[in-house]
Design a protein around this motif. Structure first.
Motif, PDB file in Angstrom:
ATOM      1  N   THR A  38      -5.270 -11.662 -48.300  1.00  0.00           N
ATOM      2  CA  THR A  38      -4.973 -10.313 -48.789  1.00  0.00           C
ATOM      3  C   THR A  38      -3.994  -9.697 -47.793  1.00  0.00           C
ATOM      4  O   THR A  38      -3.710 -10.278 -46.746  1.00  0.00           O
ATOM      5  CB  THR A  38      -6.231  -9.417 -48.833  1.00  0.00           C
ATOM      6  OG1 THR A  38      -6.710  -9.283 -47.502  1.00  0.00           O
ATOM      7  CG2 THR A  38      -7.310  -9.975 -49.711  1.00  0.00           C
ATOM      8  N   LYS A  39      -3.519  -8.511 -48.124  1.00  0.00           N
ATOM      9  CA  LYS A  39      -2.585  -7.842 -47.220  1.00  0.00           C
ATOM     10  C   LYS A  39      -3.226  -7.635 -45.850  1.00  0.00           C
ATOM     11  O   LYS A  39      -2.579  -7.775 -44.815  1.00  0.00           O
ATOM     12  CB  LYS A  39      -2.199  -6.485 -47.824  1.00  0.00           C
ATOM     13  CG  LYS A  39      -0.839  -6.016 -47.422  1.00  0.00           C
ATOM     14  CD  LYS A  39      -0.468  -4.799 -48.243  1.00  0.00           C
ATOM     15  CE  LYS A  39       0.947  -4.383 -48.027  1.00  0.00           C
ATOM     16  NZ  LYS A  39       1.336  -3.284 -48.908  1.00  0.00           N
ATOM     17  N   LYS A  47      -3.421  -5.128 -51.764  1.00  0.00           N
ATOM     18  CA  LYS A  47      -2.662  -6.157 -52.469  1.00  0.00           C
ATOM     19  C   LYS A  47      -1.250  -6.311 -51.957  1.00  0.00           C
ATOM     20  O   LYS A  47      -0.599  -5.332 -51.618  1.00  0.00           O
ATOM     21  CB  LYS A  47      -2.605  -5.825 -53.963  1.00  0.00           C
ATOM     22  CG  LYS A  47      -3.715  -6.487 -54.750  1.00  0.00           C
ATOM     23  CD  LYS A  47      -3.403  -6.429 -56.229  1.00  0.00           C
ATOM     24  CE  LYS A  47      -4.335  -7.283 -57.046  1.00  0.00           C
ATOM     25  NZ  LYS A  47      -4.366  -8.677 -56.678  1.00  0.00           N
ATOM     26  N   PHE A  48      -0.754  -7.554 -51.930  1.00  0.00           N
ATOM     27  CA  PHE A  48       0.662  -7.784 -51.677  1.00  0.00           C
ATOM     28  C   PHE A  48       1.450  -7.307 -52.893  1.00  0.00           C
ATOM     29  O   PHE A  48       2.603  -6.971 -52.816  1.00  0.00           O
ATOM     30  CB  PHE A  48       0.948  -9.275 -51.521  1.00  0.00           C
ATOM     31  CG  PHE A  48       0.328  -9.869 -50.300  1.00  0.00           C
ATOM     32  CD1 PHE A  48       0.823  -9.572 -49.047  1.00  0.00           C
ATOM     33  CD2 PHE A  48      -0.740 -10.740 -50.400  1.00  0.00           C
ATOM     34  CE1 PHE A  48       0.259 -10.126 -47.931  1.00  0.00           C
ATOM     35  CE2 PHE A  48      -1.303 -11.306 -49.282  1.00  0.00           C
ATOM     36  CZ  PHE A  48      -0.812 -10.992 -48.037  1.00  0.00           C
ATOM     37  N   GLU A  86      -3.055 -15.082 -53.513  1.00  0.00           N
ATOM     38  CA  GLU A  86      -3.667 -13.821 -53.114  1.00  0.00           C
ATOM     39  C   GLU A  86      -5.150 -13.899 -53.465  1.00  0.00           C
ATOM     40  O   GLU A  86      -5.530 -14.500 -54.471  1.00  0.00           O
ATOM     41  CB  GLU A  86      -3.010 -12.674 -53.884  1.00  0.00           C
ATOM     42  CG  GLU A  86      -3.647 -11.344 -53.597  1.00  0.00           C
ATOM     43  CD  GLU A  86      -2.638 -10.211 -53.569  1.00  0.00           C
ATOM     44  OE1 GLU A  86      -1.622 -10.299 -54.255  1.00  0.00           O
ATOM     45  OE2 GLU A  86      -2.888  -9.243 -52.829  1.00  0.00           O
ATOM     46  N   LEU A 115       4.118 -12.448 -51.161  1.00  0.00           N
ATOM     47  CA  LEU A 115       3.165 -13.273 -50.404  1.00  0.00           C
ATOM     48  C   LEU A 115       3.843 -14.539 -49.877  1.00  0.00           C
ATOM     49  O   LEU A 115       3.664 -14.915 -48.713  1.00  0.00           O
ATOM     50  CB  LEU A 115       1.963 -13.638 -51.294  1.00  0.00           C
ATOM     51  CG  LEU A 115       0.975 -14.656 -50.741  1.00  0.00           C
ATOM     52  CD1 LEU A 115       0.349 -14.179 -49.434  1.00  0.00           C
ATOM     53  CD2 LEU A 115      -0.143 -14.934 -51.755  1.00  0.00           C
ATOM     54  N   ASN A 157       3.069 -12.641 -55.837  1.00  0.00           N
ATOM     55  CA  ASN A 157       3.157 -13.820 -54.979  1.00  0.00           C
ATOM     56  C   ASN A 157       4.564 -14.078 -54.444  1.00  0.00           C
ATOM     57  O   ASN A 157       4.738 -14.936 -53.585  1.00  0.00           O
ATOM     58  CB  ASN A 157       2.633 -15.045 -55.731  1.00  0.00           C
ATOM     59  CG  ASN A 157       1.111 -15.097 -55.699  1.00  0.00           C
ATOM     60  OD1 ASN A 157       0.468 -14.211 -55.143  1.00  0.00           O
ATOM     61  ND2 ASN A 157       0.542 -16.146 -56.275  1.00  0.00           N
TER      62      ASN A 157
END
Ligand code: GLU
Length: 280
Positions: A111-112, A152-153, A142, A159, A156
């Protein structure tokens, strides 16, 4: 210097696959024929002695199909439940296909906050390093099941750029349902020209990041791909956006064929991942 010719010398490659490149558009179920090709291509890169990290979307798409949703759900809890179902299915198929080539793979869910927190970022870094040293292909997604909006990023694309910077990869390949970067949206403007290489990712280019993704199964459009490009390129990696309709494009790209849009990595600049996380 011909950047394309040097792609075959890359040592550590992050490959990001979007949900639309992994599933059948009619049903949302996994496209096993395509996945077999993907795994063969990745294992062949491993056989050339390269480190490969796969960032795979598809958990929510696969889970919602398995749980009987007619389309991608909208409620967070539904998406999280679907991700829990789909991620396990996705990994089961990856494990099975990789084992046919005696290639080990592993799952890393982030996760972030994994990257924002100094300790967990360092832990993640060490885990990646150890897996790559062991010759394993880490498969990253994620952690959708537990991440909510603040953590959340977002998608993807971002990410995969963070992972590229974290593991010090020298190439990021984003495979999506678009051929690469155009001067305008090719769906609406027939005059739009294809861009083969980007050497300077300036503000004008970043502004061109309109959503040109035609798919509705993943989340990343062109804007998020350009955000990813800025991060990956600043970390020193080259990045390619290319079409994932046929995964054999991977060896063609590595052989230097002019496919997709190549963003040249900015070498020799100071780079701090944390500076970029704040802007994501
Ligand atoms: N993490 C999401 C999934 O696996 C996909 C996010 C994205 O497509 O960018 O379903």
């Amino acid at each position: 210097m011909d950047l394309r010719e040097h792609l075959k010398d890359k040592k550590r490659i992050v490959i990001k696959i979007g949900s639309s490149s992994l599933t059948h558009p009619e049903t949302g179920a996994l496209n096993l024929t395509k996945m077999e090709v993907l795994i063969r291509e990745i294992t062949d890169l491993r056989n050339q002695g390269k480190d490969v990290v796969l960032v795979s979307s598809g958990a929510i798409a696969v889970g919602s199909q398995a749980a009987g949703f007619p389309k991608r759900p909208e409620r967070t809890e539904e998406k999280q439940a679907c991700a829990a179902i789909g991620q396990a299915r996705l990994m089961m198929i990856y494990q099975k296909l990789f084992s046919e080539y005696n290639q080990s793979c592993a799952q890393i869910l982030m996760t972030k906050s994994t990257v924002q927190n100094n300790l967990s970022r360092l832990n993640a870094y060490h885990t990646f390093e150890e897996l790559l040293k062991l010759g394993v292909v880490p498969i990253v997604n994620e952690n959708d099941t537990v991440s909510t909006y603040e953590m959340k990023f977002g998608d993807n694309d971002r990410l995969s750029a963070i992972v590229t910077a974290l593991v010090g990869a020298d190439l990021l390949i984003l495979l999506s349902d678009i051929d690469g970067l155009f001067t305008d949206d090719p769906h609406t403007n027939p005059e739009a020209e294809f861009i083969d290489e980007v050497h300077e990712l300036d503000e004008d280019l970043l502004k061109m990041g309109k959503d040109t993704s035609s798919s509705n199964v993943g989340t990343g459009g062109m804007a998020s791909k350009l955000t990813a490009a800025r991060l990956a390129v600043s970390s020193g990696a080259d990045m390619i956006i290319a079409n994932g309709k046929d995964f054999r494009i991977l060896h063609r790209l590595m052989n230097g064929e002019h496919l997709g849009t190549l963003f040249a990595g900015a070498s020799g600049k100071d780079f701090y991942l944390m500076d970029y996380l704040e802007k994501l």
